[in-house]
Each structure stands twice: as structure tokens, then as C-alpha cells.
Motif scaffolding. Structure first.
Motif, mmCIF file in Angstrom:
data_model
loop_
_atom_site.group_PDB
_atom_site.id
_atom_site.type_symbol
_atom_site.label_atom_id
_atom_site.label_comp_id
_atom_site.label_asym_id
_atom_site.label_seq_id
_atom_site.Cartn_x
_atom_site.Cartn_y
_atom_site.Cartn_z
ATOM 1 N N SER A 97 16.249 -32.765 1.494
ATOM 2 C CA SER A 97 15.227 -31.963 0.725
ATOM 3 C C SER A 97 14.490 -32.471 -0.271
ATOM 4 C CB SER A 97 16.535 -30.915 -0.036
ATOM 5 O OG SER A 97 17.158 -30.146 0.670
ATOM 6 N N ALA A 151 15.066 -28.078 -4.780
ATOM 7 C CA ALA A 151 15.681 -27.799 -3.801
ATOM 8 C C ALA A 151 17.003 -28.704 -3.451
ATOM 9 C CB ALA A 151 14.813 -27.807 -2.366
ATOM 10 N N GLY A 180 19.278 -19.708 -7.440
ATOM 11 C CA GLY A 180 17.967 -19.374 -6.735
ATOM 12 C C GLY A 180 17.795 -20.233 -5.526
ATOM 13 N N TYR A 181 17.761 -21.526 -5.739
ATOM 14 C CA TYR A 181 17.440 -22.325 -4.359
ATOM 15 C C TYR A 181 18.602 -22.298 -3.433
ATOM 16 C CZ TYR A 181 13.267 -24.510 -6.320
ATOM 17 O OH TYR A 181 12.106 -24.482 -6.892
ATOM 18 N N GLN A 182 19.532 -21.672 -3.736
ATOM 19 C CA GLN A 182 20.889 -21.552 -2.662
ATOM 20 C C GLN A 182 20.317 -20.179 -1.802
ATOM 21 O OE1 GLN A 182 24.283 -21.319 -5.130
ATOM 22 N NE2 GLN A 182 25.058 -22.079 -3.334
ATOM 23 N N LEU A 183 19.841 -19.280 -2.584
ATOM 24 C CA LEU A 183 19.319 -18.101 -2.026
ATOM 25 C C LEU A 183 18.108 -18.249 -1.053
ATOM 26 C CD1 LEU A 183 20.060 -15.380 -5.004
ATOM 27 C CD2 LEU A 183 21.232 -15.890 -2.921
ATOM 28 N N SER A 184 17.290 -19.305 -1.491
ATOM 29 C CA SER A 184 16.076 -19.383 -0.484
ATOM 30 C C SER A 184 16.327 -20.261 0.764
ATOM 31 C CB SER A 184 15.117 -20.456 -1.518
ATOM 32 O OG SER A 184 15.614 -21.612 -1.755
ATOM 33 N N ASP A 185 17.425 -20.590 0.868
ATOM 34 C CA ASP A 185 17.967 -21.506 1.813
ATOM 35 C C ASP A 185 18.832 -20.555 2.959
ATOM 36 O OD1 ASP A 185 19.418 -22.964 4.035
ATOM 37 O OD2 ASP A 185 19.301 -24.871 2.615
ATOM 38 N N PRO A 186 18.490 -20.269 4.048
ATOM 39 C CA PRO A 186 19.045 -19.484 5.159
ATOM 40 C C PRO A 186 20.592 -19.715 5.313
ATOM 41 C CG PRO A 186 17.098 -19.796 6.020
ATOM 42 C CD PRO A 186 17.212 -20.977 4.962
ATOM 43 N N TYR A 207 22.510 -21.299 3.130
ATOM 44 C CA TYR A 207 23.209 -20.837 2.302
ATOM 45 C C TYR A 207 23.515 -19.390 2.031
ATOM 46 C CZ TYR A 207 23.645 -25.238 -0.468
ATOM 47 O OH TYR A 207 23.984 -26.650 -0.805
ATOM 48 N N ARG A 208 22.628 -18.660 2.433
ATOM 49 C CA ARG A 208 22.950 -17.179 2.516
ATOM 50 C C ARG A 208 23.809 -16.638 3.228
ATOM 51 N NH1 ARG A 208 17.003 -16.342 4.409
ATOM 52 N NH2 ARG A 208 15.765 -17.196 2.830
#
Length: 500
Positions: free
Chosen positions: A55, A227, A446-452, A454-455
Motif C-alpha cells: 500500500s 493506507a 477510516g482506511y479499513q472501511l475504504s478497502d473492500p 476490510y469491509r
């Protein structure tokens, strides 16, 4: 039995026999606590952290590691102040219960519960992967390694707290010895510019290997460094478990802060040594960015493939250290919530002679193993292994970040609303350190949520929370018990608020 209502919950009085069936035994001193904290984290220095290089490049991963180290310093200094002031096994739940009431305590405990049930499952899957390469077993044999690992290390933790801490100290020292052996081996052959900086950016924005190294420090800019934050967490994840040993520590008010600070100092040195040297030998950052066995790859780069199986066996030691110590934490975390009635009370019964929370440890192990097997057989071996190593790991990190926010908030509230509480140790960072912890944890989320990828983990945590909150709202909140944590919150805690 008499009952009493408070803040939307109901307390049921219990007799002395209730707590006699849930007694623990004091044994731990400073070095046992140090080993418990370091051992829980050390597997993250063997594998997992390196995926952040994909990343952010080496420079991005370095900046992420510095930011996350600052977050953990803020957190651990806050915990070092709270744990001797509130020396109960409940730890994070206990801190939040005292400052935010029963619901705040339960939500914080639920966050940690996700972390401590899921993390051992991820670590034992890594152990199985290493053992499979050592013994040449087929992929379908992996569940046997998992079951065997749980049986052995839950069993060792049940046998007695003295043995558990002795095993923890031995495997932690062995894991650190493996890392030191790698550092000593790598320093003479390390070439930082050639290998650590061998990542560039292609025309499509993707990472490309630079054969001669000398690439940019931040190939993906500061955004790449941010990231990489969730992966840098793996270098320190679970150091916060130490206060769970408060009621098994001989002198928690003195030894707990020392154990936490010594553990954090050890991990900072180890984290930056492994980040520097593992990336500075053959294969370098580009190869490590996708490796599942970075330390093993580093040893191979130095000594060749001929020693691969022996080196893989060495790497397993670090994973075993973390697996054993997080099993310990898992049992104490479930025990504390159960003893207070937040979870079913039967989970907190301790072994009659050994005084270890065997029911809680077995229950946590069964849940973790059941999740692994369900994923494995539902998705198939290859996809199941990826989900266990990815989605479950992300669930653990997400649950941990939420618990850090709640613990830092507990510290701020304790400082402001309970100024007269006895504090054998005071955080030099104070409230600003706790605020910084909250900010960094929220940015990481926030960066976890931006990664599919991690979602999917976030969805898993949401389901976990929904089940837990539904249970507590409908049943658990009417069955609370005045455990040491609850007794403190309702007596001393209330008196502090009044005096303030």
C-alpha cells in the motif's frame, strides 16, 4: 436472592460460594507480565505487517509504523495509569464500566471479545500453514493442525497459571531469540537502497519492481502511508491485554505499569529492526509485499533454500508465542464479563484445584474453531484459507481499534471526573496522549472501511455486535452481579464523582 436496579440494569446479589467458584490465583511478577504482553504481539513481527508495503512502499510502511507506535504509546501509557487504579481482571471493560456505565462497559468488552476470540483463530491458521510446509501435508489436512493447536494450548493454560506463565516466558524468549538471530544474520548483507527501495509506480499506478533498487521513499505518496496504517497495527496488536492479568498479578499496582512499559519498549525496538532488515535483504520490499512468510523469506535470502524446513520451524516459535498468550487473554476476557453477568454466568466458573477459567477458555476456543471450520468447508480450502487470513484478521483489527477508542475515552473521563482516585502511576502523555490515540484509531478505521477486503471484516463485526447487544438488552442486563469491577464502579466510582 435480593435484586437492585441501577442505570437500566438489574443487579442480583450472590453468596460467597459464587465467587469461591470463580477464584483466580496470583502468580505473575514484572517479567511474567512483560512476556505476556510481548508474546501476544510477537507473531506480528514474523508475518502480516509486510502486506502494508504493497500500500505504501517501504517509506509509507515506515511512516505508518511510526504513527501506529505513537498511538500505542498513548494507549499503553493510559492503560498503565488506569490498570493499577482499577486492578481488576475486566481491564478494558472495567475501565469503561467505571467511567461510562454498564452499557459503555459492555460495548467495550464486546469490542475486545471480537479481537480475542478471532485473533487466535488467525494465528493458528498461520501455524497450520507453516506446519504444512514443514511436513509436506496436503491442504485438506489444515483443520487437523488447528484442532491440535487449540487442544494443546488451551490445555496448557488450563493446567495452571504457574505453568502458563512459564510457557509464556519460554516461548516469548525463544521467539525474540529467533528475531535477534535474523537481525545479526542480516546486518552484514543488508543493502537498504538496493532492496528496501525496489518499488516503483507503473503507468497504471500499480507497484512495479525496480531491479536495481534506488526507488522513491514514498512511491505512493502520503496517501499510501495512511493506507498502510491497518497493517502497521499488526506490529503491536494485543499489547493492551496485559491488564487482564491484574487479579493474577502479585502486585498489580507496581508491576502492571512496569510490565506494560517494558513490553512496549521491546516491541518498538523489534518492530523497527524487522522493518529495516527484513526489507533490506534479497527479494526486498517488492517480494515481501505479497509474502505470507516474510521472516522465512528473509532467512532463505541469507542462507538459501536448503535450510527451509528448519527455518520454517524456527518461524513457528513466534506464532506459538502469540497463540498461547492470546488464548490466556481470551479466557480472562470472557471470564470477567461472565463473572459480572454480562455473558452467561456459567462461563466464569474456574477449575476447582487449578483456579484457571477453563470453561471460558474452552468456550472461546470452540467459537473460534467453529468459525474457522464453517468458513473452510463453506468456501473450500483455498478460498477458505484466504478468508480466514484476511476477513478474520480484519475483524480482529477493527474490534481492536474500536476498543482503543473506548479505552482512551475512559482515560479522559477518569482524569476529568475522578481526580481523587488513587493513581500509583500517572501517564506522562496525559489527556493529549489519549486524544491522539483516538484520532489515529479513527483514521485507521477510516482506511479499513475504504478497502473492500476490510469491509467484509466490518460486516462480520457488525453481526457479532448485533447478536451480543440483543442478548444483553433482552437478558444479560437483568442478570448482573456485583463483581469486583461492578462493586468498584458503584461505590468508589460514585464517591469520586460526588467529591468532584
Amino acid at each position: 436472592m435480593a435484586e437492585g436496579k441501577h442505570a437500566g440494569v438489574t443487579y442480583t446479589s450472590v453468596d460467597v460460594a459464587y465467587f469461591e467458584q470463580r477464584a483466580l490465583k496470583r502468580h505473575a511478577r514484572v517479567w511474567s507480565l512483560w512476556a505476556l504482553g510481548v508474546g501476544a504481539v510477537i507473531s506480528g513481527h514474523f508475518s502480516g505487517w509486510n502486506l502494508g508495503i504493497a500500500s505504501g512502499g517501504w517509506g509509507g510502511m515506515f511512516i505508518a509504523a511510526v504513527i501506529i507506535a505513537v498511538m500505542y504509546l498513548g494507549l499503553t501509557f493510559s492503560i498503565a495509569e488506569m490498570s493499577p487504579a482499577l486492578p481488576h481482571t475486566g481491564a478494558a471493560y472495567s475501565f469503561a464500566r467505571t467511567t461510562m456505565g454498564p452499557w459503555g462497559g459492555f460495548i467495550t468488552g464486546l469490542c475486545e471479545n471480537v479481537e480475542y476470540v478471532v485473533t487466535p483463530a488467525v494465528v493458528v491458521s498461520f501455524i497450520g500453514s507453516y506446519l504444512g510446509s514443514i511436513f509436506g501435508t496436503p491442504t485438506g489436512f489444515q483443520p487437523v493442525y488447528w484442532i491440535f493447536g487449540y487442544i494443546v494450548f488451551v490445555g496448557l493454560n488450563i493446567v495452571g497459571v504457574e505453568l502458563s506463565f512459564r510457557v509464556t516466558l519460554v516461548v516469548t524468549l525463544a521467539a525474540l531469540a529467533c528475531l535477534v538471530a535474523f537481525w545479526v544474520s542480516a546486518i552484514p548483507v543488508a543493502d537498504f537502497s538496493r532492496w528496501a527501495l525496489n518499488i516503483g509506480v507503473g503507468p497504471d499506478g500499480a507497484a512495479v519492481e525496480l531491479p536495481n533498487g534506488g526507488g522513491p521513499f514514498l512511491p505512493f505518496g502520503i496517501g499510501g502511508a495512511l493506507a498502510a496504517l491497518p497493517f502497521a497495527v499488526w506490529l503491536f496488536l494485543a499489547i493492551e491485554q496485559l491488564p487482564l492479568a491484574a487479579e493474577e498479578s502479585v502486585d498489580p499496582k507496581t508491576d502492571m505499569p512496569k510490565g506494560i512499559m517494558l513490553g512496549m519498549a521491546t516491541l518498538i525496538v523489534s518492530a523497527f529492526m524487522i522493518l529495516w532488515l527484513n526489507s533490506s535483504v534479497a527479494n526486498g520490499s517488492f517480494g515481501l509485499s505479497t509474502s505470507l512468510e516474510p521472516l522465512l523469506d528473509g532467512f532463505k535470502a541469507i542462507y538459501g533454500d536448503g535450510l527451509a524446513k528448519l527455518l520454517a520451524g524456527v518461524a513457528v516459535i513466534g506464532l506459538i508465542a502469540s497463540f498461547h498468550t492470546i488464548i490466556y487473554a481470551q479466557g480472562r476476557q470472557i471470564y470477567s464479563l461472565s463473572r459480572a453477568g454480562y455473558f452467561p454466568r456459567g462461563l466464569s466458573v474456574t477449575h476447582g484445584g487449578r483456579k484457571t477459567p477453563h470453561v471460558a477458555m474452552v468456550a472461546g476456543a470452540v467459537v473460534g474453531l467453529a468459525i474457522m471450520l464453517a468458513i473452510w468447508f463453506a468456501l473450500g480450502a483455498e478460498a477458505g484459507a484466504a478468508a480466514i487470513g484476511g476477513t478474520l484478521l480484519n475483524m480482529a483489527v477493527f474490534g481492536a481499534m474500536l476498543s482503543y477508542v473506548m479505552q482512551a475515552l475512559s482515560f479522559i473521563l477518569m482524569r476529568r471526573n475522578m481526580p481523587h482516585i488513587e493513581r500509583p502511576y500517572k501517564s506522562p502523555f496525559g489527556i493529549p496522549g489519549a486524544v491522539l490515540t483516538i484520532v489515529i484509531a479513527l483514521v485507521t478505521i477510516g482506511y479499513q472501511l475504504s478497502d473492500p477486503v476490510y469491509r467484509n471484516g466490518v460486516i462480520g463485526v457488525a453481526i457479532w455486535f448485533a447478536v451480543g447487544i440483543a442478548y444483553f438488552a433482552a437478558y444479560g442486563r437483568h442478570k448482573l452481579v456485583l463483581s469486583p469491577e461492578e462493586e468498584f464502579a458503584l461505590s468508589k466510582g460514585r464517591a469520586e464523582y460526588k467529591s468532584y
